[in-house]
Design an enzyme around this catalytic site. Structure first.
Site: not given
Ligand code: PBG
Length: 327
Positions: A197, A207, A220, A236, A251, A277, A316
């Protein structure tokens, strides 16, 4: 002899020929819909930066789950938006926390017709917006966070989750969660690990969807992967498999197709990819302006993710795509 000797166009001549030789087949069975459920609201709330996606009420989530079953989509992953946040993110593991309550609702609604997954992280629940409890330097304390992840896993399992999906990128999270699940009689609950990720700017609209702002304008990058790193994803993934992951995820998806392909060739377990997203919102925005054909691009993008090697696609677009694939 005719020139050129080899004519690749022969197999492209008719739709039926093309169908017969297609290497990649995107299907409804590949899809998992991410959904948001918010505590304490009476009506679903639209999310400005994610057109077509809402924060569900408990009731509207039940209806959405029913619709997915009718469309044949096999998977649903839940994200909770709690009314109150605190330093530990305690609503993530409260028995009456919104995701736990919603898991019970959806199970009651659809039984085993949907694979119910719960995103396992603390960022929606902590007042800092980080994925764990903070140390003195303001970064998530890895090992204290693992203890909390264990508690979240047990709460989700007790609420009937088929799958816990840890997304916090703490070291050792899969092992900690596996231990917590096995130690509480939940050996049957599977782990879909967000293994590779990346610290991506494409999570912006998400967010908004979960009302998360990272304290002090932070980010992050101290725990998610650096987008410049490809080989590191293998490390990982290898660790997560050692620790007991049943499925490994990459991801985001489209900007990381090389990573998906690498992971696919390195492992034998199912590989998931999360079309996030920002990837969704870019498509919606360009289509709204009439600049691209929404349906065609949606299917092309999802097919590319499949072609790169993903078996499961979190998107989505899951319900839209299911309708398009049905024809
Ligand atoms: C963390 C999490 C995130 C997403 C899924 N799980 C956000 C992040 O790491 O900041 C992002 C998913 C998306 O952008 O559709 N709980």
């Amino acid at each position: 002899m005719a020139f050129p000797e080899r004519r690749l166009r022969r197999l492209r001549r008719t739709p039926a020929l093309r169908r017969l030789v297609a290497e990649t087949r995107l299907g409804v069975d590949d899809l998992v819909l991410p959904a948001f459920v918010r505590q304490g609201i009476d009506h679903p709330q639209p999310i400005g930066s994610l057109p077509g996606v809402v924060q569900h009420t408990r009731e509207s989530l039940r209806k959405e789950a029913r619709r997915l079953v009718d469309l044949g989509v096999p998977g649903l992953i839940l994200f909770g938006v709690p009314e109150a946040k605190d330093a530990e993110g305690s609503q993530a593991f409260a028995t009456d926390g919104i995701v736990q309550v919603a898991l019970r609702d959806v199970r009651d609604e659809v039984g085993d017709a949907l694979v119910l997954m719960a995103d396992l992280c603390l960022d929606e629940y902590t007042d800092s917006g980080h994925c764990g409890v903070l140390d003195a330097a303001g970064q998530p304390d890895n090992d204290r966070t693992l203890e909390l992840y264990g508690r979240v896993a047990v709460a989700q399992a007790e609420a009937g989750a088929d799958v816990c999906a840890p997304s916090g990128m703490m070291d050792g999270q899969v092992a900690a969660i596996r231990r917590a699940l096995d130690g509480s009689g939940h050996e049957q609950v599977a782990i879909v690990a967000y293994a590779a990720k990346y610290a991506s700017a494409l999570y912006g609209p998400f967010r908004d969807a979960v009302d998360v702002t990272i304290a002090g304008g932070g980010d992050r990058r101290g725990y998610q992967q650096d987008p410049r790193n490809r080989r590191e994803a293998r490390a990982e993934v290898a660790l997560d498999l050692d620790e007991g992951a049943d499925v490994v995820m990459v991801k985001p998806a489209l900007a990381y197709l090389d990573v998906i392909a690498d992971v696919r060739s390195a492992v034998d377990v199912p590989v998931a990819a999360y079309h996030v997203s920002g990837e969704y919102s870019m498509l919606k925005a360009a289509a709204e302006r009439g600049w691209i054909d929404h349906d065609a691009v949606a299917l092309e993008h999802l097919t590319s993710i499949k072609r790169a090697g993903a078996d499961l696609i979190f998107t989505y677009l899951a319900a839209d795509a299911a309708e398009l694939l049905r024809g």
